[in-house]
Every structure is written in structure tokens, then in C-alpha cells.
Design a protein around this motif. Sequence first.
Motif, PDB file in Angstrom:
ATOM      1  N   GLU A   1      14.519 -35.510 -40.876  1.00 32.21           N
ATOM      2  CA  GLU A   1      13.678 -35.959 -42.099  1.00 32.21           C
ATOM      3  C   GLU A   1      14.333 -37.428 -42.741  1.00 32.21           C
ATOM      4  OE1 GLU A   1      10.729 -35.622 -43.154  1.00 32.21           O
ATOM      5  OE2 GLU A   1      10.139 -34.236 -41.948  1.00 32.21           O
TER       6      GLU A   1
ATOM      7  N   ARG B   1      13.210 -41.096 -43.471  1.00 32.11           N
ATOM      8  CA  ARG B   1      12.498 -41.485 -44.748  1.00 32.11           C
ATOM      9  C   ARG B   1      14.309 -42.232 -45.225  1.00 32.11           C
ATOM     10  NH1 ARG B   1       8.392 -38.050 -45.834  1.00 32.11           N
ATOM     11  NH2 ARG B   1       8.212 -36.583 -45.088  1.00 32.11           N
TER      12      ARG B   1
ATOM     13  N   THR C   1      16.046 -42.309 -47.065  1.00 28.22           N
ATOM     14  CA  THR C   1      17.424 -41.140 -48.293  1.00 28.22           C
ATOM     15  C   THR C   1      17.729 -40.139 -48.260  1.00 28.22           C
ATOM     16  OG1 THR C   1      15.120 -41.488 -49.973  1.00 28.22           O
ATOM     17  CG2 THR C   1      15.892 -43.909 -49.672  1.00 28.22           C
TER      18      THR C   1
ATOM     19  N   THR D   1      17.089 -38.267 -51.221  1.00 28.38           N
ATOM     20  CA  THR D   1      16.133 -38.037 -52.224  1.00 28.38           C
ATOM     21  C   THR D   1      14.741 -37.845 -51.822  1.00 28.38           C
ATOM     22  OG1 THR D   1      16.842 -38.625 -53.979  1.00 28.38           O
ATOM     23  CG2 THR D   1      15.160 -38.914 -54.369  1.00 28.38           C
ATOM     24  N   ALA D   2      14.418 -38.996 -50.865  1.00 34.26           N
ATOM     25  CA  ALA D   2      13.148 -38.416 -50.343  1.00 34.26           C
ATOM     26  C   ALA D   2      13.235 -36.817 -49.088  1.00 34.26           C
ATOM     27  CB  ALA D   2      12.961 -40.227 -49.453  1.00 34.26           C
TER      28      ALA D   2
ATOM     29  N   GLU E   1      12.918 -34.259 -51.399  1.00 33.97           N
ATOM     30  CA  GLU E   1      11.566 -33.918 -51.354  1.00 33.97           C
ATOM     31  C   GLU E   1      10.055 -33.172 -50.396  1.00 33.97           C
ATOM     32  OE1 GLU E   1      10.359 -37.638 -53.304  1.00 33.97           O
ATOM     33  OE2 GLU E   1      11.850 -37.218 -55.360  1.00 33.97           O
ATOM     34  N   ALA E   2      10.211 -33.729 -48.918  1.00 32.39           N
ATOM     35  CA  ALA E   2       9.659 -33.331 -48.208  1.00 32.39           C
ATOM     36  C   ALA E   2      10.046 -32.031 -48.294  1.00 32.39           C
ATOM     37  CB  ALA E   2      10.309 -34.877 -46.885  1.00 32.39           C
TER      38      ALA E   2
ATOM     39  N   ARG F   1      21.122 -46.803 -49.759  1.00 32.64           N
ATOM     40  CA  ARG F   1      20.454 -46.091 -48.476  1.00 32.64           C
ATOM     41  C   ARG F   1      21.374 -45.156 -48.124  1.00 32.64           C
ATOM     42  NH1 ARG F   1      15.273 -47.057 -48.322  1.00 32.64           N
ATOM     43  NH2 ARG F   1      14.609 -46.594 -45.901  1.00 32.64           N
TER      44      ARG F   1
ATOM     45  N   ASP G   1      -1.543 -38.090 -46.491  1.00 38.42           N
ATOM     46  CA  ASP G   1      -0.685 -36.095 -46.870  1.00 38.42           C
ATOM     47  C   ASP G   1      -0.107 -35.849 -46.093  1.00 38.42           C
ATOM     48  OD1 ASP G   1      -0.245 -37.411 -49.303  1.00 38.42           O
ATOM     49  OD2 ASP G   1      -2.538 -36.259 -50.106  1.00 38.42           O
TER      50      ASP G   1
ATOM     51  N   ASP H   1       3.739 -35.072 -43.650  1.00 32.49           N
ATOM     52  CA  ASP H   1       4.254 -34.222 -44.383  1.00 32.49           C
ATOM     53  C   ASP H   1       4.266 -33.024 -44.606  1.00 32.49           C
ATOM     54  OD1 ASP H   1       5.715 -36.742 -44.318  1.00 32.49           O
ATOM     55  OD2 ASP H   1       5.262 -37.457 -46.673  1.00 32.49           O
TER      56      ASP H   1
END
Length: 301
Positions: A12, A16, A18, A20-21, A24-25, A55, A132, A135
Motif C-alpha cells: 500500500e 500511495r 505516504t 498517512t495514505a 487510511e487505506a 514522502r 472507490d 481501495d
Amino acid sequence: MIDVHRLRLLLELARRGTITAAAEALAYTPSAVSQQLAALEREAGVPLLERAGRRVALTPAGVVLAGYAESVLAVLEEASAALAATRDSLTGPLRIGAFPSAARVILPPALVALGRDHPGLELMVTELDPVDVPDALRGGALDVALTFVYDYVPAAPDPALDTEPLLEEIVYLATPDATRASIADCRDAGWIAGSPGTLCHTLVLRACEANGFTPRIRHHADDFGTVLALVAAGQGVSLIPQLGIADAPAEVALTPLAARRRSSIACRRGTRDHPAIAAFVAAVRESGPETRGTGARGSWY
């Protein structure tokens, strides 16, 4: 031994860019992701990450491991599917995603058939936009989904997902009268589009740009019934695929365009042969003749 859950986090992060991303995923906290990736580096015995400004970039070793992670996760999904095939009956949750018009027209007869033939399945439906879906499937929130692309908004294949074609539909130009017979004729009209960020919103933008202008979007609506009612009320023009035009008001003129909407069934790579997903796919395909009877005809693959 390399931990599989940490491999998923690395993959992931590679997608993505980062922490953080990635967090969240997969519903983690960023600190938890950082800790797990640090543990993965210790398991691998080589640095996997390096800072690149704000990053995080993968080292050459991280890129190699992320490449293997895709295949490892797919093989584990295949193993799970093979184990499920040894059971006498299908039980447990089946999390299904669908875009709104498919949830209204295609899914109901398929769910009836699944419930009748496999009463042990707990069918759970979530309505969502195709943007969406990847994801939701990769993160495990969904097991299988009905999704689509438009000719004006193609999508690159996702190596983490398996897809198979389902339905091809004509896209119609919906106008309050028949005097506008093409998208170019609607240069000065107000437009009705989906919510920003949805595929139907992007369709309107791309289709109009392909005809040499930027649309003046007056209204945002995601339900095609609402869109048709707004068109009938003289509030603008729009683009609507076949599944969305059933029961269109008499005041709406529908002009078929060369553009198509192409629906497909998507699942995580390696899960296509899972008995529950295979049963879902069969039920959806068997519902095709019933769907054709709704007045929203398309070409089924």
C-alpha cells in the motif's frame, strides 16, 4: 520469516507514496504503520524505505519486495479459495459493492437467487462509486464488486484485481427537447453532473472537453432518476447510460451517442475461483435476461 500483514502495508505504501495514505487505506494509524514497516525491515535484513522530502520512497530492495508482495498475497487468496471449495456449503459474509444503477437493476434478482441457493451466505451490499472500488477491494472492505468505465474515462488495469466484462450500455444525451441532437449542440446549455470526484462527473467534463468546450455545470446529482427529473424541468442537460433511463419522463429527449459505459465484475486477484464469489458471478449473469426486461437493455458479455 516475513510477516504477510506487513507485506500488505509495504504494498500500500508503494501504491500511495505516504505512510498517512497507506494507513487510511487499511484503517491503521500512521504510527502503527511506521512501527510495522520498521519491523518488516528487521525481518528483511535490509533497508526498505528512505525519506524523499515529506514522502517516503522505497529503496531498490523495497521495490523488489513490494513486487513479490503482489504475488504472495494473490497466492494466499488462491489458497483460501481452495480451502473454501472443500466445504459442503457456502457460509459466512459476502461483501458486495455496486454502483447505484446496478444496485437497483442488476443486483436484486441476483441476490434473490443467491439467497435461495446458498442460504448460509450473509449477503452485505454497499453502494459506491467505481472510483472507490479498487481501495475497498484491496483493503478487504469488499469481496466482489460491480464497477464500470466510460469510453471517455478509461482506467488502467489494476494488478491487484481480477476483472471480467459484464455489460456494455449506450450512453444517451438527455435534453428537455429534441432540438439539441449532439453534445456540441449543448455548448451553451446548463449541465447536470454527478458529484465532483465521481466517474459520472468526470464523464461530463471529458465528453464536453472532447467537443471543444468546458461545461457550465448547474446541478450535481448522483441518482439518475433525479437527473432525469431535473432535465424534464428544464434545468439542464446530462449524459445517462441505459440502466439509468428506465421510466424516463416523456418531457426528456434521449439521443443515443457513440460513447459506451462498460460494466465489469471485480475481485481481488486470486479470489475469482472462491466458491462464494463464483456463485455471485453466476447469479449476476443469470439475472441478465431479467434485467433486459426492465427497459434498460444493454449488451451482456
